[in-house]
Design a protein around this motif. Sequence first.
Motif, PDB file in Angstrom:
ATOM      1  N   LEU A 203     -15.078 -12.785  -1.730  1.00 11.14           N
ATOM      2  CA  LEU A 203     -15.532 -11.749  -2.586  1.00 11.14           C
ATOM      3  C   LEU A 203     -17.105 -11.803  -2.285  1.00 11.14           C
ATOM      4  CD1 LEU A 203     -13.164 -11.086  -5.524  1.00 11.14           C
ATOM      5  CD2 LEU A 203     -13.443  -9.555  -3.428  1.00 11.14           C
TER       6      LEU A 203
ATOM      7  N   PHE B  79      -9.442  -7.792  -4.080  1.00  9.94           N
ATOM      8  CA  PHE B  79      -9.833  -6.835  -4.987  1.00  9.94           C
ATOM      9  C   PHE B  79      -8.732  -5.924  -5.462  1.00  9.94           C
ATOM     10  CE2 PHE B  79     -11.904  -2.781  -6.199  1.00  9.94           C
ATOM     11  CZ  PHE B  79     -12.612  -3.424  -7.450  1.00  9.94           C
ATOM     12  N   ASN B  80      -8.103  -5.278  -4.323  1.00 10.91           N
ATOM     13  CA  ASN B  80      -6.836  -4.544  -4.729  1.00 10.91           C
ATOM     14  C   ASN B  80      -5.874  -5.147  -5.724  1.00 10.91           C
ATOM     15  OD1 ASN B  80      -7.861  -2.433  -3.242  1.00 10.91           O
ATOM     16  ND2 ASN B  80      -6.489  -3.077  -1.322  1.00 10.91           N
TER      17      ASN B  80
ATOM     18  N   SER C 148       0.894  -1.136   0.026  1.00  9.49           N
ATOM     19  CA  SER C 148       0.116   0.198   0.026  1.00  9.49           C
ATOM     20  C   SER C 148       0.902   1.186  -0.164  1.00  9.49           C
ATOM     21  CB  SER C 148      -1.120   0.238   1.275  1.00  9.49           C
ATOM     22  OG  SER C 148      -1.586   1.144   1.174  1.00  9.49           O
TER      23      SER C 148
ATOM     24  N   ASN D 260     -18.026  -5.877  -7.623  1.00  4.89           N
ATOM     25  CA  ASN D 260     -17.062  -6.985  -7.994  1.00  4.89           C
ATOM     26  C   ASN D 260     -17.620  -7.768  -9.278  1.00  4.89           C
ATOM     27  OD1 ASN D 260     -15.720  -6.769  -5.713  1.00  4.89           O
ATOM     28  ND2 ASN D 260     -17.087  -7.948  -4.516  1.00  4.89           N
TER      29      ASN D 260
ATOM     30  N   SER E 127      -8.104 -11.574   2.384  1.00  4.28           N
ATOM     31  CA  SER E 127      -9.237 -10.854   2.719  1.00  4.28           C
ATOM     32  C   SER E 127      -9.907 -10.267   1.239  1.00  4.28           C
ATOM     33  CB  SER E 127      -9.223  -9.455   3.455  1.00  4.28           C
ATOM     34  OG  SER E 127      -8.625  -8.461   2.778  1.00  4.28           O
TER      35      SER E 127
ATOM     36  N   ALA F  53     -10.993  -7.424   0.419  1.00  2.00           N
ATOM     37  CA  ALA F  53     -10.416  -6.155  -0.047  1.00  2.00           C
ATOM     38  C   ALA F  53      -9.079  -6.339  -0.563  1.00  2.00           C
ATOM     39  CB  ALA F  53     -10.205  -5.175   1.399  1.00  2.00           C
ATOM     40  N   ASP F  54      -8.357  -7.016   0.005  1.00  2.24           N
ATOM     41  CA  ASP F  54      -6.857  -7.315  -0.461  1.00  2.24           C
ATOM     42  C   ASP F  54      -6.828  -8.074  -1.945  1.00  2.24           C
ATOM     43  OD1 ASP F  54      -5.503  -6.375   1.865  1.00  2.24           O
ATOM     44  OD2 ASP F  54      -5.230  -8.174   2.669  1.00  2.24           O
TER      45      ASP F  54
END
Length: 422
Positions: free
Chosen positions: A290, A262-263, A231, A296, A257, A259-260
Amino acid sequence: MFVALGGGSWGLVSPYAAAQQQASDKATREVPTLRSKVYDQFSRAQTAADNDDLPEAISILEEVKSKDYSMNSYEQAMMFNFYGFIYYNDEQYEKALESFSQVIEQQPIPLKFEMSTLYTLAQLHLMQGNYAQVVSYLDRWKTLNSGDVPAKHKVLKAQALYSDEQYQPAAEYIHQAIAEREAEDLEPDEGWLILQRAIHYELKEPEKVKDILVKMVRLFDKPKYWIQLASMYGELGEERKQLAIMETAHQRGFVESGADIFNLAQLYYYHRAPYKGAKLMEQGLEDGVLEKNLRNWKFLGQSWQLAKENGKAIPALTAAAALADDGELEVQLAQIYLNNEQWEQAIEAADKAIEKGQLRNPGMPHLVKGMALYNTQQYVAAMEQLAEAEAHDKSRAMAQQWLKFVETEKSSQEQLSTELSL
């Protein structure tokens, strides 16, 4: 704001340790003697406390306190220290603070006893969020200290200053503590680096935050530090390093996770590796990591599109379109169907887009539908849709070109039909 320092105890002065500090202080202070009959009463209180009989322990101390007129300063300090120790172990922190603060008011007492109590008071005030008092007690401790200031004292002061939003002096103290530890070829405590990272983050010094995280990854190798380091590289505009760190973290099973995931998929998308991102998203959706929401599904569809996998993009975009309030995704689907020469599906998707509306380019679904109708040789209907597209600025130029083309084709077909009928 509080950053847990981790590791180690609060360093409370046990009553027995305090009693043993008198002899070592004889050279620096004249301290009254702790008489055995008083000490025996304290021992009784300690035994009751050790047996979790708090009322009995307090009762014994109250009995001792009723005779405080006959006690010297050291005995009274010991009494308050016992009170503080018992209250602390019972998590009655306000009473513990009150008792320990009384210890240092009794003078003279052994120097080491006073210094240890000052440090205890600083720690307890930090727990209670009294940051100015933390600094005050540490400064008072320093006036009594004749040697080097231990690194843990500097860390405690840094914590108080950080919590009081005095970030620059906090940075100086934590830097000193860590530098001293490393000069001895010892690893700094993890909590110290957590605090240092937090301070420099508040100071808006991302380069320093990144350097601290590099060290934390090397020393502790925890998943969260890998993710945080990635990040920070992103914040510094070093996207390639960000992707490299995230890929390594993923290979090691640290990207868990939603979020991770998706990032990382976004990083793949923007670094022209959409296939990897789509596979990652697809797996995350299948595993339930997800959420199957609009964002998404839409991003999965876009990733498959960029990867030139339109067949895989269609189900994802269809799922996303079902969750959207506007018709934008139906327009995208209509275009994909048109490119795949799936004319009927293109017409159906365009109709849905027109029905849902709220489009950035309202003429586009009419344009796509007109093209699809042309390819099914429905010339009149095609020209009607193209005329609708012509009415909108963003689609006007292309609609006019297609209108001319369809009119020509329609005339050619009519002429051919006439010739054949003769």
